[in-house]
Design a protein around this motif. Sequence first.
Motif, PDB file in Angstrom:
ATOM      1  N   UNK A   1       0.806  -1.222   0.000  1.00 57.87           N
ATOM      2  CA  UNK A   1       0.000   0.000   0.000  1.00 57.87           C
ATOM      3  C   UNK A   1       0.838   1.269   0.000  1.00 57.87           C
ATOM      4  N   UNK A   2       1.950   1.261   0.712  1.00 54.82           N
ATOM      5  CA  UNK A   2       2.681   2.513   0.906  1.00 54.82           C
ATOM      6  C   UNK A   2       4.029   2.542   0.201  1.00 54.82           C
ATOM      7  N   UNK A   3       4.206   1.691  -0.780  1.00 57.43           N
ATOM      8  CA  UNK A   3       5.452   1.670  -1.541  1.00 57.43           C
ATOM      9  C   UNK A   3       5.782   3.072  -2.073  1.00 57.43           C
ATOM     10  N   UNK A   4       7.008   3.481  -1.891  1.00 63.11           N
ATOM     11  CA  UNK A   4       7.465   4.784  -2.365  1.00 63.11           C
ATOM     12  C   UNK A   4       7.434   5.881  -1.321  1.00 63.11           C
ATOM     13  N   UNK A   5       6.685   5.661  -0.235  1.00 65.70           N
ATOM     14  CA  UNK A   5       6.704   6.644   0.851  1.00 65.70           C
ATOM     15  C   UNK A   5       8.072   6.614   1.525  1.00 65.70           C
ATOM     16  N   UNK A   6       8.513   7.741   2.008  1.00 61.11           N
ATOM     17  CA  UNK A   6       9.818   7.836   2.655  1.00 61.11           C
ATOM     18  C   UNK A   6       9.662   8.207   4.133  1.00 61.11           C
ATOM     19  N   UNK A   7      10.698   7.886   4.900  1.00 62.46           N
ATOM     20  CA  UNK A   7      10.713   8.258   6.311  1.00 62.46           C
ATOM     21  C   UNK A   7      12.159   8.341   6.781  1.00 62.46           C
ATOM     22  N   UNK A   8      12.363   9.049   7.878  1.00 57.44           N
ATOM     23  CA  UNK A   8      13.702   9.157   8.440  1.00 57.44           C
ATOM     24  C   UNK A   8      13.935   8.043   9.451  1.00 57.44           C
ATOM     25  N   UNK A   9      15.174   7.619   9.564  1.00 57.63           N
ATOM     26  CA  UNK A   9      15.549   6.595  10.533  1.00 57.63           C
ATOM     27  C   UNK A   9      16.984   6.837  10.966  1.00 57.63           C
ATOM     28  N   UNK A  10      17.361   6.209  12.071  1.00 58.69           N
ATOM     29  CA  UNK A  10      18.717   6.369  12.606  1.00 58.69           C
ATOM     30  C   UNK A  10      19.517   5.077  12.519  1.00 58.69           C
ATOM     31  N   UNK A  11      18.938   4.067  11.864  1.00 59.59           N
ATOM     32  CA  UNK A  11      19.626   2.801  11.633  1.00 59.59           C
ATOM     33  C   UNK A  11      18.844   2.056  10.571  1.00 59.59           C
ATOM     34  N   UNK A  12      19.553   1.416   9.660  1.00 65.57           N
ATOM     35  CA  UNK A  12      18.924   0.529   8.687  1.00 65.57           C
ATOM     36  C   UNK A  12      19.843  -0.670   8.517  1.00 65.57           C
ATOM     37  N   UNK A  13      19.293  -1.853   8.751  1.00 67.64           N
ATOM     38  CA  UNK A  13      20.144  -3.043   8.752  1.00 67.64           C
ATOM     39  C   UNK A  13      20.782  -3.319   7.404  1.00 67.64           C
ATOM     40  N   UNK A  14      20.246  -2.739   6.319  1.00 72.11           N
ATOM     41  CA  UNK A  14      20.830  -2.955   4.993  1.00 72.11           C
ATOM     42  C   UNK A  14      22.048  -2.073   4.742  1.00 72.11           C
ATOM     43  N   UNK A  15      22.250  -1.094   5.612  1.00 66.36           N
ATOM     44  CA  UNK A  15      23.334  -0.142   5.400  1.00 66.36           C
ATOM     45  C   UNK A  15      24.544  -0.381   6.287  1.00 66.36           C
ATOM     46  N   UNK A  16      24.496  -1.402   7.126  1.00 68.85           N
ATOM     47  CA  UNK A  16      25.620  -1.602   8.033  1.00 68.85           C
ATOM     48  C   UNK A  16      26.870  -2.005   7.249  1.00 68.85           C
ATOM     49  N   UNK A  17      27.984  -1.432   7.633  1.00 71.11           N
ATOM     50  CA  UNK A  17      29.249  -1.712   6.947  1.00 71.11           C
ATOM     51  C   UNK A  17      30.324  -2.208   7.900  1.00 71.11           C
ATOM     52  N   UNK A  18      30.092  -2.121   9.206  1.00 72.00           N
ATOM     53  CA  UNK A  18      31.103  -2.531  10.165  1.00 72.00           C
ATOM     54  C   UNK A  18      30.894  -3.971  10.603  1.00 72.00           C
ATOM     55  N   UNK A  19      31.915  -4.567  11.138  1.00 75.21           N
ATOM     56  CA  UNK A  19      31.804  -5.929  11.659  1.00 75.21           C
ATOM     57  C   UNK A  19      30.836  -5.960  12.837  1.00 75.21           C
ATOM     58  N   UNK A  20      30.911  -4.916  13.686  1.00 72.42           N
ATOM     59  CA  UNK A  20      29.976  -4.811  14.807  1.00 72.42           C
ATOM     60  C   UNK A  20      28.534  -4.876  14.311  1.00 72.42           C
ATOM     61  N   UNK A  21      28.241  -4.063  13.318  1.00 73.13           N
ATOM     62  CA  UNK A  21      26.886  -3.990  12.799  1.00 73.13           C
ATOM     63  C   UNK A  21      26.431  -5.284  12.167  1.00 73.13           C
ATOM     64  N   UNK A  22      27.295  -5.906  11.375  1.00 74.47           N
ATOM     65  CA  UNK A  22      26.927  -7.154  10.701  1.00 74.47           C
ATOM     66  C   UNK A  22      26.689  -8.273  11.713  1.00 74.47           C
ATOM     67  N   UNK A  23      27.552  -8.359  12.723  1.00 72.51           N
ATOM     68  CA  UNK A  23      27.374  -9.398  13.741  1.00 72.51           C
ATOM     69  C   UNK A  23      26.058  -9.211  14.479  1.00 72.51           C
ATOM     70  N   UNK A  24      25.725  -7.969  14.781  1.00 74.41           N
ATOM     71  CA  UNK A  24      24.473  -7.684  15.481  1.00 74.41           C
ATOM     72  C   UNK A  24      23.264  -8.064  14.635  1.00 74.41           C
ATOM     73  N   UNK A  25      23.276  -7.665  13.380  1.00 73.44           N
ATOM     74  CA  UNK A  25      22.146  -7.965  12.498  1.00 73.44           C
ATOM     75  C   UNK A  25      21.963  -9.471  12.364  1.00 73.44           C
ATOM     76  N   UNK A  26      23.043 -10.199  12.181  1.00 73.21           N
ATOM     77  CA  UNK A  26      22.952 -11.644  12.032  1.00 73.21           C
ATOM     78  C   UNK A  26      22.447 -12.306  13.306  1.00 73.21           C
ATOM     79  N   UNK A  27      22.959 -11.849  14.456  1.00 76.42           N
ATOM     80  CA  UNK A  27      22.539 -12.430  15.727  1.00 76.42           C
ATOM     81  C   UNK A  27      21.066 -12.150  16.001  1.00 76.42           C
ATOM     82  N   UNK A  28      20.640 -10.949  15.725  1.00 76.40           N
ATOM     83  CA  UNK A  28      19.243 -10.580  15.948  1.00 76.40           C
ATOM     84  C   UNK A  28      18.322 -11.396  15.035  1.00 76.40           C
ATOM     85  N   UNK A  29      18.718 -11.529  13.782  1.00 81.76           N
ATOM     86  CA  UNK A  29      17.916 -12.293  12.822  1.00 81.76           C
ATOM     87  C   UNK A  29      17.791 -13.750  13.266  1.00 81.76           C
TER      88      UNK A  29
END
Length: 430
Positions: free
Chosen positions: A325-353
């Motif tokens: 329904x809302x494809x194309x709408x935008x919003x602000x965020x302070x984290x997006x799991x697709x944008x992580x580039x650090x090892x810290x971030x990747x490990x967290x995303x994988x563990x959470x998933x």
Amino acid sequence: MTHPLTAPSRRRAGAMPHSRPLAGEFHPASTHDSVHAPRRAAGHRPVGALTCLLAAGLLTACGDGRAAQVAASGGDSTTVATSARQTKDAIAIGVALDPQRPGMQSIYDGVELAIERLNAEQGTGKPFALRRAAPNVRSAVQIATELRDDLGVVAVVGHPESGSTLEATPVYEDAEHDGANAVAAVSPTATSPSLTGKSDWIFRVCPTDITASEAVARYVVDSLRARRAAVIYRNDSYGRDWTKSFTAAYRLAGGTVVQRDPYLSGVTEWAAYALYMKQLGAEVLLFPGSVEDAELAIRAVRAAGANIQFIGGDATSGLEEKPAEFRGARYTAFFDHRLVTTREGRDFVQAYQRRFGAPPDQRAALAYDAALLIGRAVQKVGPDRRKVRDYLAQVGRGEDALEGVAGRIAFDEQHDVVDKPVVIATVGQE
């Protein structure tokens, strides 16, 4: 695609049910923000949310090379979130939130993963444990009082909303007892500028509304090339502060705010607002409000046949739950799991998933960072509340900054985090 921009580091407005919206003024109202949608159910296929990373100084922090030892064993989360009686000898990290409010579970989840990591690092030392208020307690003041009076709590992650944090501040300061049992609170998502320098005992790991709205203003002008904007804002401190700073930055960049109106949930005639902004020739609608109201606003704009782009505040991230329904709408965020580039971030995303069956949202990531920061303080100075507060106040200046999963954490003199990223996400994009 992401488009890096640089924002200066800084410290950092009730709708009327008329057939024609009145000119918006900044009316006083209660102070709340960040009403979030419920977290995805386990197994739900994540929807893409990606377009633009607007950095407040840095695009992303570099990892420190440590592998995050979180959730590797896939253990039961209840081993962390045990009761006060079961963990009376542990170093408790409190979590302050309204347990009956939608979307709060991911905060608990993020803190649990941080505590697992801290305990893996502790070895045989005194363990960390999550402490929460009684499940029937909803008042921010009551929650804060319960956690403050539990002397096993070394510091608190919370509150998620600015209004709740402001209400609870005197409790955390223990003003009624001249600070005898004061305890530090680190908010993951309270964004109001009213918190800047508010208390020696209050910190936050997210950017302020000023930082976010100024970044959005530049994005609207530079990337969308939209010069005529409408702003419909929730009539509280979050909406008013966000709108005020966006308007100033947008005008400075050459844009014109053709409409600026407040709204109140449940009494707003969204069709009237949509027709009015269409008549005014608005190219983009800025919406610092709740996700529930954002859905109504978007539907009204589309029903009016208006070609107006939508950008919501961080509270509208729940639009991702309805991508069809809302494809194309935008919003602000302070984290997006697709944008992580650090090892810290990747490990967290994988563990959470692995643990929760869905990717982490910004509340989970920021709560994880807040809890980890508290743990680092305890590891350095011990489980003493005042020493922990003093340590936090020096993070990034006298003490090392924390390379968190949502970016580097360093505080200025007024306990605002500096140089944190702001993401402009698009619903339905991989």
